[in-house]
Design a protein around this motif. Structure first.
Motif, PDB file in Angstrom:
ATOM      1  N   ALA A 181      97.742  80.422  99.922  1.00 36.51           N
ATOM      2  CA  ALA A 181      96.405  80.769  99.430  1.00 36.51           C
ATOM      3  C   ALA A 181      96.399  82.149  98.804  1.00 36.51           C
ATOM      4  CB  ALA A 181      95.397  80.690 100.575  1.00 36.51           C
ATOM      5  N   LEU A 182      97.134  83.092  99.411  1.00 37.65           N
ATOM      6  CA  LEU A 182      97.197  84.450  98.851  1.00 37.65           C
ATOM      7  C   LEU A 182      97.854  84.448  97.481  1.00 37.65           C
ATOM      8  CD1 LEU A 182      98.172  86.578 101.994  1.00 37.65           C
ATOM      9  CD2 LEU A 182      95.977  86.569 100.782  1.00 37.65           C
ATOM     10  N   VAL A 183      98.922  83.646  97.335  1.00 32.65           N
ATOM     11  CA  VAL A 183      99.595  83.568  96.036  1.00 32.65           C
ATOM     12  C   VAL A 183      98.649  83.006  94.979  1.00 32.65           C
ATOM     13  CG1 VAL A 183     101.451  82.436  94.768  1.00 32.65           C
ATOM     14  CG2 VAL A 183     101.896  83.389  97.032  1.00 32.65           C
ATOM     15  N   ILE A 184      97.919  81.928  95.325  1.00 33.83           N
ATOM     16  CA  ILE A 184      96.979  81.320  94.376  1.00 33.83           C
ATOM     17  C   ILE A 184      95.880  82.296  94.002  1.00 33.83           C
ATOM     18  CG2 ILE A 184      95.272  79.484  94.087  1.00 33.83           C
ATOM     19  CD1 ILE A 184      97.035  77.743  95.888  1.00 33.83           C
ATOM     20  N   LEU A 185      95.321  82.981  94.995  1.00 31.88           N
ATOM     21  CA  LEU A 185      94.263  83.955  94.724  1.00 31.88           C
ATOM     22  C   LEU A 185      94.785  85.106  93.874  1.00 31.88           C
ATOM     23  CD1 LEU A 185      92.457  84.124  98.196  1.00 31.88           C
ATOM     24  CD2 LEU A 185      91.622  83.064  96.091  1.00 31.88           C
ATOM     25  N   SER A 186      96.034  85.518  94.101  1.00 32.33           N
ATOM     26  CA  SER A 186      96.613  86.598  93.292  1.00 32.33           C
ATOM     27  C   SER A 186      96.751  86.189  91.834  1.00 32.33           C
ATOM     28  CB  SER A 186      97.984  86.990  93.866  1.00 32.33           C
ATOM     29  OG  SER A 186      97.865  87.453  95.188  1.00 32.33           O
ATOM     30  N   VAL A 187      97.197  84.948  91.634  1.00 26.55           N
ATOM     31  CA  VAL A 187      97.337  84.457  90.252  1.00 26.55           C
ATOM     32  C   VAL A 187      95.982  84.403  89.564  1.00 26.55           C
ATOM     33  CG1 VAL A 187      97.989  82.465  88.855  1.00 26.55           C
ATOM     34  CG2 VAL A 187      99.442  83.176  90.763  1.00 26.55           C
ATOM     35  N   ILE A 188      94.964  83.905  90.285  1.00 28.22           N
ATOM     36  CA  ILE A 188      93.617  83.841  89.709  1.00 28.22           C
ATOM     37  C   ILE A 188      93.111  85.240  89.367  1.00 28.22           C
ATOM     38  CG2 ILE A 188      91.206  83.242  90.194  1.00 28.22           C
ATOM     39  CD1 ILE A 188      92.227  80.939  91.908  1.00 28.22           C
ATOM     40  N   ALA A 189      93.334  86.198  90.285  1.00 26.88           N
ATOM     41  CA  ALA A 189      92.894  87.574  90.037  1.00 26.88           C
ATOM     42  C   ALA A 189      93.595  88.164  88.830  1.00 26.88           C
ATOM     43  CB  ALA A 189      93.147  88.428  91.275  1.00 26.88           C
ATOM     44  N   ILE A 190      94.890  87.855  88.678  1.00 30.78           N
ATOM     45  CA  ILE A 190      95.654  88.370  87.540  1.00 30.78           C
ATOM     46  C   ILE A 190      95.096  87.816  86.230  1.00 30.78           C
ATOM     47  CG2 ILE A 190      97.918  88.300  86.421  1.00 30.78           C
ATOM     48  CD1 ILE A 190      99.040  88.266  89.365  1.00 30.78           C
ATOM     49  N   VAL A 191      94.791  86.519  86.227  1.00 33.90           N
ATOM     50  CA  VAL A 191      94.237  85.895  85.024  1.00 33.90           C
ATOM     51  C   VAL A 191      92.898  86.519  84.659  1.00 33.90           C
ATOM     52  CG1 VAL A 191      93.346  83.737  84.068  1.00 33.90           C
ATOM     53  CG2 VAL A 191      95.459  83.724  85.391  1.00 33.90           C
ATOM     54  N   VAL A 192      92.045  86.732  85.656  1.00 31.10           N
ATOM     55  CA  VAL A 192      90.722  87.319  85.400  1.00 31.10           C
ATOM     56  C   VAL A 192      90.860  88.731  84.861  1.00 31.10           C
ATOM     57  CG1 VAL A 192      88.598  88.085  86.501  1.00 31.10           C
ATOM     58  CG2 VAL A 192      89.561  85.871  87.101  1.00 31.10           C
ATOM     59  N   VAL A 193      91.711  89.554  85.505  1.00 33.34           N
ATOM     60  CA  VAL A 193      91.893  90.931  85.041  1.00 33.34           C
ATOM     61  C   VAL A 193      92.461  90.963  83.634  1.00 33.34           C
ATOM     62  CG1 VAL A 193      93.193  93.049  85.464  1.00 33.34           C
ATOM     63  CG2 VAL A 193      92.109  91.866  87.370  1.00 33.34           C
ATOM     64  N   SER A 194      93.429  90.101  83.358  1.00 38.03           N
ATOM     65  CA  SER A 194      94.017  90.046  82.011  1.00 38.03           C
ATOM     66  C   SER A 194      92.969  89.665  80.972  1.00 38.03           C
ATOM     67  CB  SER A 194      95.172  89.052  81.990  1.00 38.03           C
ATOM     68  OG  SER A 194      96.175  89.412  82.919  1.00 38.03           O
ATOM     69  N   ALA A 195      92.095  88.693  81.336  1.00 37.87           N
ATOM     70  CA  ALA A 195      91.047  88.286  80.402  1.00 37.87           C
ATOM     71  C   ALA A 195      90.077  89.427  80.134  1.00 37.87           C
ATOM     72  CB  ALA A 195      90.302  87.072  80.966  1.00 37.87           C
ATOM     73  N   VAL A 196      89.723  90.173  81.162  1.00 36.48           N
ATOM     74  CA  VAL A 196      88.805  91.311  80.988  1.00 36.48           C
ATOM     75  C   VAL A 196      89.431  92.370  80.093  1.00 36.48           C
ATOM     76  CG1 VAL A 196      87.679  93.219  82.205  1.00 36.48           C
ATOM     77  CG2 VAL A 196      87.584  90.923  83.162  1.00 36.48           C
ATOM     78  N   ILE A 197      90.703  92.681  80.334  1.00 37.24           N
ATOM     79  CA  ILE A 197      91.390  93.678  79.497  1.00 37.24           C
ATOM     80  C   ILE A 197      91.438  93.225  78.048  1.00 37.24           C
ATOM     81  CG2 ILE A 197      93.628  94.759  79.067  1.00 37.24           C
ATOM     82  CD1 ILE A 197      94.084  94.802  82.078  1.00 37.24           C
ATOM     83  N   TRP A 198      91.683  91.929  77.829  1.00 32.84           N
ATOM     84  CA  TRP A 198      91.766  91.417  76.458  1.00 32.84           C
ATOM     85  C   TRP A 198      90.412  91.501  75.759  1.00 32.84           C
ATOM     86  CZ3 TRP A 198      89.636  87.335  73.680  1.00 32.84           C
ATOM     87  CH2 TRP A 198      90.249  87.054  72.460  1.00 32.84           C
ATOM     88  N   PHE A 199      89.343  91.127  76.475  1.00 35.56           N
ATOM     89  CA  PHE A 199      88.005  91.204  75.888  1.00 35.56           C
ATOM     90  C   PHE A 199      87.624  92.648  75.563  1.00 35.56           C
ATOM     91  CE2 PHE A 199      86.996  87.011  78.069  1.00 35.56           C
ATOM     92  CZ  PHE A 199      87.000  86.293  76.881  1.00 35.56           C
ATOM     93  N   LEU A 200      87.948  93.571  76.472  1.00 33.92           N
ATOM     94  CA  LEU A 200      87.641  94.978  76.218  1.00 33.92           C
ATOM     95  C   LEU A 200      88.439  95.497  75.033  1.00 33.92           C
ATOM     96  CD1 LEU A 200      87.478  96.386  79.866  1.00 33.92           C
ATOM     97  CD2 LEU A 200      85.561  95.972  78.310  1.00 33.92           C
ATOM     98  N   HIS A 201      89.681  95.068  74.952  1.00 35.63           N
ATOM     99  CA  HIS A 201      90.502  95.473  73.808  1.00 35.63           C
ATOM    100  C   HIS A 201      89.905  94.984  72.492  1.00 35.63           C
ATOM    101  CE1 HIS A 201      93.963  96.134  71.235  1.00 35.63           C
ATOM    102  NE2 HIS A 201      93.967  94.839  70.943  1.00 35.63           N
ATOM    103  N   GLN A 202      89.455  93.710  72.454  1.00 36.76           N
ATOM    104  CA  GLN A 202      88.832  93.164  71.251  1.00 36.76           C
ATOM    105  C   GLN A 202      87.549  93.901  70.906  1.00 36.76           C
ATOM    106  OE1 GLN A 202      90.073  90.744  69.225  1.00 36.76           O
ATOM    107  NE2 GLN A 202      91.929  90.877  70.482  1.00 36.76           N
ATOM    108  N   ARG A 203      86.800  94.273  71.920  1.00 39.37           N
ATOM    109  CA  ARG A 203      85.529  94.937  71.675  1.00 39.37           C
ATOM    110  C   ARG A 203      85.732  96.333  71.110  1.00 39.37           C
ATOM    111  NH1 ARG A 203      80.190  93.869  74.679  1.00 39.37           N
ATOM    112  NH2 ARG A 203      78.821  95.443  73.809  1.00 39.37           N
ATOM    113  N   TYR A 204      86.710  97.081  71.673  1.00 37.97           N
ATOM    114  CA  TYR A 204      86.987  98.424  71.170  1.00 37.97           C
ATOM    115  C   TYR A 204      87.601  98.374  69.774  1.00 37.97           C
ATOM    116  CZ  TYR A 204      85.829 100.943  75.439  1.00 37.97           C
ATOM    117  OH  TYR A 204      85.162 101.506  76.505  1.00 37.97           O
TER     118      TYR A 204
END
Length: 246
Positions: A186-209
């Motif tokens: 469960a920790l591994v799955i949650l870590s992967v999900i968290a990584i995907v979410v953080v990566s998506a946020v960074i990408w959106f912020l990059h596009q916005r800037y």
């Protein structure tokens, strides 16, 4: 914007290290029970075989018979209250009603104390109220566990017959046959999900800037392929005709 890119580059190796660490931890905490055709139940770093079925036809066993049923493994040795509770909770899955389970304990005449087979010390006890170690001849002292209460009672090794046998052995760590821990998975799955979410946020912020005033929707806006306008096409045709003229 540069800081976002830099943080994104740093997060990738850290993420890989985290996943590798979790997987190694999962492998370290799992092991392997004997593959001898019998049903072994893992608990922490130990394996337990609750004797039943064909082996349970006689219903009652002497101490020596109980030891022989374990076939090169020891009788149950209880080293903690948690392990004692495990036996009590799992017993109804095997036996109907209350049974008395032989424990792999004996009286050591050298130290004049009870000991486990294969163990030097008795670290945990759960004696029933009123049970006394002095009731029996020292060489005839054995112990049985009541499956309904988890309490221990001194019994005769030679005269008493008990109807419960549990064999125990240590798990063997093997890479080829592992049982994944539910918590670590469960920790591994949650870590992967968290990584995907953080990566998506960074990408959106990059596009916005990179494109001020744009929104999340514009980041996915459809852009049709480049088309040559009719006026530009006519200019190209005229230019070709002039080049091909006399």
């Amino acid at each position: 914007m540069e800081s976002l890119r830099e943080s994104g580059r740093r997060s990738l190796p850290q993420t890989c290290c985290l996943l590798v660490l979790l997987l190694h931890l999962q492998a370290a905490l799992t092991g392997d029970c004997p593959a001898d055709g019998r049903t072994w139940v893992p608990f922490k770093d130990r394996c337990y075989h609750f004797v039943h079925g064909e082996e349970d036809k006689l219903k009652v066993y002497t101490f020596e018979k109980a030891r022989s049923l374990c076939q090169n493994h020891e009788l149950l040795t209880v080293q903690s209250a948690e392990e004692n509770d495990f036996v009590v909770k799992y017993s109804p899955e095997v036996w109907k009603g209350q049974v008395n389970v032989w424990l792999g304990m004996y009286f050591d005449t050298n130290s004049e104390n009870m000991k486990w087979f294969g163990e030097d010390l008795v670290r945990f006890t759960n004696w029933e109220s009123g049970s006394s170690l002095s009731d029996l001849v020292p060489l005839d002292k054995c112990v049985a566990l009541h499956s309904d209460t988890g309490k221990w009672e001194t019994v005769s090794c030679s005269d008493d017959l008990e109807n419960g046998v549990i064999c125990e052995t240590a798990q063997k760590a093997e890479e080829t046959k592992q049982r994944p821990s539910a918590l670590l998975s469960a920790l591994v799955i949650l870590s992967v999900i968290a990584i995907v979410v953080v990566s998506a946020v960074i990408w959106f912020l990059h596009q916005r800037y990179q494109n001020p005033g744009s929104s999340v929707v514009t980041a996915f806006e459809y852009h049709p392929p480049f088309r040559v306008l009719d006026s530009d096409r006519s200019c190209l045709v005229e230019a070709e005709e002039l080049d091909s003229g006399p």
